[in-house]
Motif scaffolding. Structure first.
Motif, PDB file in Angstrom:
ATOM      1  N   UNK A 219      44.024  48.126 -60.058  1.00 22.87           N
ATOM      2  CA  UNK A 219      42.956  48.095 -61.063  1.00 22.87           C
ATOM      3  C   UNK A 219      43.418  48.876 -62.284  1.00 22.87           C
ATOM      4  N   UNK A 220      43.275  48.331 -63.476  1.00 29.15           N
ATOM      5  CA  UNK A 220      43.737  49.029 -64.674  1.00 29.15           C
ATOM      6  C   UNK A 220      42.843  50.227 -64.991  1.00 29.15           C
ATOM      7  N   UNK A 221      43.369  51.097 -65.846  1.00 30.95           N
ATOM      8  CA  UNK A 221      42.584  52.235 -66.318  1.00 30.95           C
ATOM      9  C   UNK A 221      41.447  51.719 -67.194  1.00 30.95           C
ATOM     10  N   UNK A 222      40.201  52.109 -66.947  1.00 31.30           N
ATOM     11  CA  UNK A 222      39.080  51.612 -67.755  1.00 31.30           C
ATOM     12  C   UNK A 222      39.266  51.965 -69.223  1.00 31.30           C
ATOM     13  N   UNK A 223      38.942  51.060 -70.109  1.00 31.19           N
ATOM     14  CA  UNK A 223      39.064  51.354 -71.545  1.00 31.19           C
ATOM     15  C   UNK A 223      38.169  52.529 -71.933  1.00 31.19           C
ATOM     16  N   UNK A 224      38.704  53.378 -72.785  1.00 23.47           N
ATOM     17  CA  UNK A 224      37.953  54.526 -73.264  1.00 23.47           C
ATOM     18  C   UNK A 224      38.071  55.762 -72.400  1.00 23.47           C
ATOM     19  N   UNK A 227      43.750  59.179 -69.991  1.00 28.27           N
ATOM     20  CA  UNK A 227      44.540  59.149 -68.758  1.00 28.27           C
ATOM     21  C   UNK A 227      44.351  60.384 -67.889  1.00 28.27           C
ATOM     22  N   UNK A 228      44.240  61.582 -68.507  1.00 28.45           N
ATOM     23  CA  UNK A 228      44.085  62.802 -67.709  1.00 28.45           C
ATOM     24  C   UNK A 228      42.770  62.790 -66.940  1.00 28.45           C
ATOM     25  N   UNK A 229      41.692  62.334 -67.562  1.00 33.60           N
ATOM     26  CA  UNK A 229      40.408  62.252 -66.868  1.00 33.60           C
ATOM     27  C   UNK A 229      40.462  61.216 -65.758  1.00 33.60           C
ATOM     28  N   UNK A 278      34.399  50.329 -64.056  1.00 36.17           N
ATOM     29  CA  UNK A 278      33.888  49.641 -65.232  1.00 36.17           C
ATOM     30  C   UNK A 278      34.316  50.390 -66.468  1.00 36.17           C
ATOM     31  N   UNK A 279      34.440  49.695 -67.593  1.00 38.06           N
ATOM     32  CA  UNK A 279      34.844  50.381 -68.818  1.00 38.06           C
ATOM     33  C   UNK A 279      33.812  51.430 -69.195  1.00 38.06           C
ATOM     34  N   UNK A 280      34.280  52.648 -69.446  1.00 39.77           N
ATOM     35  CA  UNK A 280      33.405  53.738 -69.837  1.00 39.77           C
ATOM     36  C   UNK A 280      34.021  54.433 -71.028  1.00 39.77           C
ATOM     37  N   UNK A 281      33.203  55.134 -71.738  1.00 41.94           N
ATOM     38  CA  UNK A 281      33.656  55.907 -72.883  1.00 41.94           C
ATOM     39  C   UNK A 281      33.301  57.361 -72.644  1.00 41.94           C
ATOM     40  N   UNK A 292      43.186  66.467 -72.209  1.00 40.78           N
ATOM     41  CA  UNK A 292      43.691  65.952 -73.481  1.00 40.78           C
ATOM     42  C   UNK A 292      43.129  64.582 -73.774  1.00 40.78           C
ATOM     43  N   UNK A 293      42.858  64.344 -75.028  1.00 39.04           N
ATOM     44  CA  UNK A 293      42.375  63.038 -75.437  1.00 39.04           C
ATOM     45  C   UNK A 293      43.506  62.063 -75.591  1.00 39.04           C
ATOM     46  N   UNK A 294      43.210  60.883 -76.067  1.00 35.81           N
ATOM     47  CA  UNK A 294      44.262  59.882 -76.206  1.00 35.81           C
ATOM     48  C   UNK A 294      45.353  60.276 -77.170  1.00 35.81           C
TER      49      UNK A 294
END
Length: 311
Positions: A219-224, A227-229, A278-281, A292-294
């Protein structure tokens, strides 16, 4: 930090000892050696009173060589680089590849130490340590050794930050059985030391680890989701499943509490946490938790150390 590469191509990151601590260790070693030398000399003077002058001179020279030169060599060989002074200062002599020293290393260091330390009162050793990038004197250069710090001040390196509450339970539908133990260990090491990483290095490392975990789970990393989270949430999900198996299907444990001073904000959980990914922000202020953020691998304003743990 100084990066050493072992014979197995494993990068070791050690803290070279600085000149003040090394100087203090040498003074303690010299004090102990001189004390032993004086005691042995007094005993030999009483024992060789009946000998002639030439014999007493030969005994004195042999005592000086054996105690002040051979003594430190023997101690460093038997203790693998931990003399009395270095043990008191938390230092140790290691090889260039990070391994323990042997007799030949201690012999070269001891013989050159007579010139660097005893004959020149430490002037040559101090100059060589100041010029060297890793604080090595001539004896270390010719012996292929390095004096490092064994006792490092405890910091926040061993704490694994918990995932944000709004991510807890969102990856309960992932299949984590295909993720190897080595990848879990790498993710854990990254999370414990991500605040010490250079921003660019930390960002690329988090993205690579998250991509590897996502590839193993299918399963891919959800958008938003940074990666650290994502790594923290998936690692927490694995710990939850391990706890459920260990305690016979008991309820999932809550996210681990952060220690005092960690600065993790309390964020309200979502109204409904689906079981599937699911995609989360991330909510506003999520980076204040230390993730760290993106755009980078370390929080803003935090000094970068260039620390790169082994893959």
């Amino acid at each position: 930090m100084s990066e050493l590469v072992t014979g197995e191509a494993v990068a070791l990151e050690l803290r070279p000892a600085k000149l003040p601590s090394r100087g203090l260790a040498v003074l303690l070693d010299l004090a102990a050696a001189v004390t032993v030398y004086v005691v042995v000399t007094l005993g030999l003077v009483a024992a060789t009173a009946s000998l002639d002058e030439a014999a007493r001179t030969a005994v004195s020279i042999a005592t000086f060589v054996l105690v002040l030169v051979g003594g430190p060599i023997l101690v460093e060989t038997l203790t693998h680089g931990r003399s009395l002074g270095k043990l008191a200062c938390g230092l140790r002599v290691v090889r260039d590849d990070g391994g323990p020293i042997r007799f030949r290393h201690a012999l070269v260091r001891g013989l050159l130490g007579v010139i660097e330390i005893l004959m020149t009162f430490g002037v040559v050793a101090c100059v060589a340590s100041l010029v060297s990038a890793r604080g090595r004197r001539l004896g270390d250069v010719f012996a292929g050794t390095l004096v490092v710090r064994e006792r490092v001040p405890a910091g926040q390196g061993g704490f694994v930050p918990p995932p944000p509450p709004w991510l807890v339970g969102r990856f309960s539908g992932l299949d984590l059985s295909a993720v190897p133990d080595g990848l879990w260990l790498a993710a854990r090491q990254y999370l414990t030391r991500m605040r010490q990483l250079d921003p660019r290095v930390g960002s690329s490392m988090a993205e690579r680890l998250a991509a590897d975990v996502a590839g193993c789970t299918g399963a891919p990393v959800p958008p938003g989701v940074p990666p650290a989270m994502f790594l923290a949430a998936v690692l927490h999900e694995r710990q939850t499943r391990e706890a459920q198996r260990t305690f016979g299907g008991a309820g999932a444990p809550a996210a681990p509490a952060a220690p005092a001073g960690a600065g993790v904000p309390v964020l309200p959980p979502p109204a409904h946490a689906p079981a599937t990914v699911s995609p989360v922000a991330p909510p506003a202020g999520a980076e204040a938790a230390g993730y760290p953020g993106p755009g980078g691998g370390a929080s803003a304003g935090r000094p970068a150390t260039g620390f790169v743990p082994p893959a």
